[in-house]
Design a protein around this motif. Structure first.
Motif, mmCIF file in Angstrom:
data_model
loop_
_atom_site.group_PDB
_atom_site.id
_atom_site.type_symbol
_atom_site.label_atom_id
_atom_site.label_comp_id
_atom_site.label_asym_id
_atom_site.label_seq_id
_atom_site.Cartn_x
_atom_site.Cartn_y
_atom_site.Cartn_z
ATOM 1 N N MET A 1 0.741 -1.138 -0.018
ATOM 2 C CA MET A 1 -0.160 -0.102 0.021
ATOM 3 C C MET A 1 0.881 1.223 -0.075
ATOM 4 N N LYS A 2 0.570 2.065 -0.695
ATOM 5 C CA LYS A 2 1.143 3.349 -1.001
ATOM 6 C C LYS A 2 0.657 4.495 -0.276
ATOM 7 N N ARG A 3 1.259 5.143 0.799
ATOM 8 C CA ARG A 3 0.538 6.073 1.741
ATOM 9 C C ARG A 3 0.878 7.347 1.588
ATOM 10 N N LEU A 4 0.217 8.525 1.509
ATOM 11 C CA LEU A 4 0.733 9.915 1.456
ATOM 12 C C LEU A 4 -0.071 10.475 2.699
ATOM 13 N N ILE A 5 0.206 11.352 3.405
ATOM 14 C CA ILE A 5 -0.165 11.958 4.707
ATOM 15 C C ILE A 5 0.103 13.276 4.123
ATOM 16 N N VAL A 6 -1.154 14.020 4.142
ATOM 17 C CA VAL A 6 -1.302 15.762 3.882
ATOM 18 C C VAL A 6 -1.885 16.372 5.140
ATOM 19 N N ILE A 7 -1.287 17.098 5.649
ATOM 20 C CA ILE A 7 -1.301 18.022 6.847
ATOM 21 C C ILE A 7 -1.968 19.207 6.268
ATOM 22 N N GLY A 8 -3.368 19.639 6.531
ATOM 23 C CA GLY A 8 -4.113 20.726 6.098
ATOM 24 C C GLY A 8 -4.723 20.448 4.675
ATOM 25 N N GLY A 9 -5.094 19.544 4.359
ATOM 26 C CA GLY A 9 -5.497 19.126 3.022
ATOM 27 C C GLY A 9 -7.032 19.308 2.540
ATOM 28 N N SER A 10 -7.612 20.019 3.250
ATOM 29 C CA SER A 10 -9.054 20.221 3.384
ATOM 30 C C SER A 10 -9.410 21.275 2.509
ATOM 31 N N LYS A 11 -8.512 22.281 2.279
ATOM 32 C CA LYS A 11 -8.799 23.489 1.339
ATOM 33 C C LYS A 11 -7.457 24.057 0.533
ATOM 34 N N GLY A 12 -7.919 24.687 -0.221
ATOM 35 C CA GLY A 12 -6.674 25.219 -1.099
ATOM 36 C C GLY A 12 -5.535 24.559 -1.732
ATOM 37 N N ILE A 13 -4.378 25.031 -1.682
ATOM 38 C CA ILE A 13 -3.566 23.838 -2.130
ATOM 39 C C ILE A 13 -3.580 22.649 -1.790
ATOM 40 N N GLY A 14 -3.696 22.228 -0.319
ATOM 41 C CA GLY A 14 -3.680 20.963 0.054
ATOM 42 C C GLY A 14 -4.779 20.117 -0.467
ATOM 43 N N ASN A 15 -6.035 20.780 -0.801
ATOM 44 C CA ASN A 15 -7.081 19.989 -1.371
ATOM 45 C C ASN A 15 -6.670 19.695 -2.824
ATOM 46 N N ALA A 16 -6.323 20.859 -3.487
ATOM 47 C CA ALA A 16 -5.682 20.459 -4.918
ATOM 48 C C ALA A 16 -4.880 19.275 -4.833
ATOM 49 N N ILE A 17 -3.849 18.988 -4.064
ATOM 50 C CA ILE A 17 -3.041 18.233 -3.920
ATOM 51 C C ILE A 17 -3.726 16.469 -3.877
ATOM 52 N N ILE A 18 -4.569 16.627 -2.816
ATOM 53 C CA ILE A 18 -5.137 15.494 -2.820
ATOM 54 C C ILE A 18 -5.909 15.035 -3.829
ATOM 55 N N SER A 19 -6.870 15.886 -4.580
ATOM 56 C CA SER A 19 -7.520 15.850 -5.618
ATOM 57 C C SER A 19 -6.516 15.372 -6.852
ATOM 58 N N SER A 20 -5.329 15.725 -7.001
ATOM 59 C CA SER A 20 -4.673 15.634 -8.179
ATOM 60 C C SER A 20 -3.869 14.100 -7.927
ATOM 61 N N LEU A 21 -3.596 13.664 -6.464
ATOM 62 C CA LEU A 21 -2.784 12.687 -6.253
ATOM 63 C C LEU A 21 -3.724 11.376 -5.924
ATOM 64 N N LEU A 22 -4.893 11.262 -5.863
ATOM 65 C CA LEU A 22 -5.688 10.350 -5.653
ATOM 66 C C LEU A 22 -5.501 9.267 -6.306
ATOM 67 N N PRO A 23 -5.448 9.226 -7.516
ATOM 68 C CA PRO A 23 -5.331 8.110 -8.543
ATOM 69 C C PRO A 23 -3.778 7.406 -8.400
ATOM 70 N N SER A 24 -2.894 8.038 -7.712
ATOM 71 C CA SER A 24 -1.478 7.725 -7.508
ATOM 72 C C SER A 24 -1.296 6.839 -6.345
ATOM 73 N N TYR A 25 -2.131 6.972 -5.348
ATOM 74 C CA TYR A 25 -2.099 6.668 -3.798
ATOM 75 C C TYR A 25 -2.938 5.593 -3.520
ATOM 76 N N ASP A 26 -2.483 4.428 -2.934
ATOM 77 C CA ASP A 26 -3.780 3.459 -2.366
ATOM 78 C C ASP A 26 -4.514 4.129 -1.100
ATOM 79 N N ASN A 27 -3.788 4.918 -0.563
ATOM 80 C CA ASN A 27 -4.125 5.608 0.740
ATOM 81 C C ASN A 27 -3.637 6.894 0.900
ATOM 82 N N ILE A 28 -4.658 7.991 0.904
ATOM 83 C CA ILE A 28 -4.133 9.277 1.233
ATOM 84 C C ILE A 28 -5.111 9.763 2.631
#
Length: 228
Positions: free
Chosen positions: A1-28
């Protein structure tokens, strides 16, 4: 399992990072005080105040992104010592806490990488930016120092964006005149969209950036690089 932790991913740049990388990680994992705008089977949210609460435990982490920041723009004579402390806590102490927490589990990950955020205001002197520029300069120092200390096991880089179209910067873009002026201030006649920053983040976290660590990447739309 490939895991990414994003601190502060609910808005703005963090949210855009999560949206962009969801296909690349098994678990964000999003760690934030508010729930993310995204919903996805591979996305897990933890309510957490980075400065007050304990961070959740994981057995393995492949990437860590620290997004919280501040835009506290005031004349220097109106800034109090507490303003500097608050900005430093958000931008630096929170990042230190997260990195120290997850270094052991990052070492268990595959080609692990850490990503922090600075600002163009560390390179370009601008009025009213004393507090945020001081804090983000510390982030850049942390990036370089830890890049050396954690090599070759964990890479760490930072992105230094110019004004980005997020809620955090909304006061700078609150009407059509200000938007026009902001475009004109930049030699490329634009400012950033969060999706552009997310694309750079994805690259720096990926194996394509395996030779890059301890670097600060300016996404400045020319405002630091050019004088036209």
């Amino acid at each position: 399992m490939k895991r990414l932790i994003v601190i502060g991913g609910s808005k703005g740049i963090g949210n855009a990072i999560i949206s962009s990388l969801l296909p690349s990680y098994d678990n964000i994992v999003n760690i934030s005080r508010t729930s993310p705008q995204n919903t996805h089977p591979n996305l897990k949210h933890y309510d957490c105040d980075i400065l007050k609460d304990d961070l959740p435990d994981f057995d393995k982490v492949d990437g860590l992104v620290y997004c919280p920041g501040s835009i506290n723009l005031k004349p220097f004579n109106r800034l109090h010592v507490d303003d500097f402390k608050t900005d430093f806590n958000i931008n630096v102490i929170g990042a230190v806490k997260a990195i120290q927490k997850y270094i052991p589990t990052l070492k268990q990950g595959k080609n692990p990488s850490v990503l922090l955020f600075s600002t163009v205001a560390t390179k370009l002197g601008m009025p009213f930016h004393a507090s945020v520029a001081a804090s983000k300069s510390a982030v850049e120092g942390l990036t370089k120092s830890l890049g050396a200390e954690l090599a070759p096991t964990i890479r760490i880089n930072a992105i230094a964006p110019t004004v980005t179209n997020t809620k955090l910067a909304s006061k700078l873009l609150r009407n059509e005149r200000m938007v026009t002026n902001m475009n004109e201030r930049h030699p490329l006649k634009k400012y950033l969209q969060p999706e552009e920053v997310a694309d750079m983040a994805g690259f720096l976290l990926s194996d394509k950036a395996a030779s890059m660590s301890g670097q600060v990447f300016e996404m400045d739309c020319g405002i630091v690089s050019f004088k036209l």
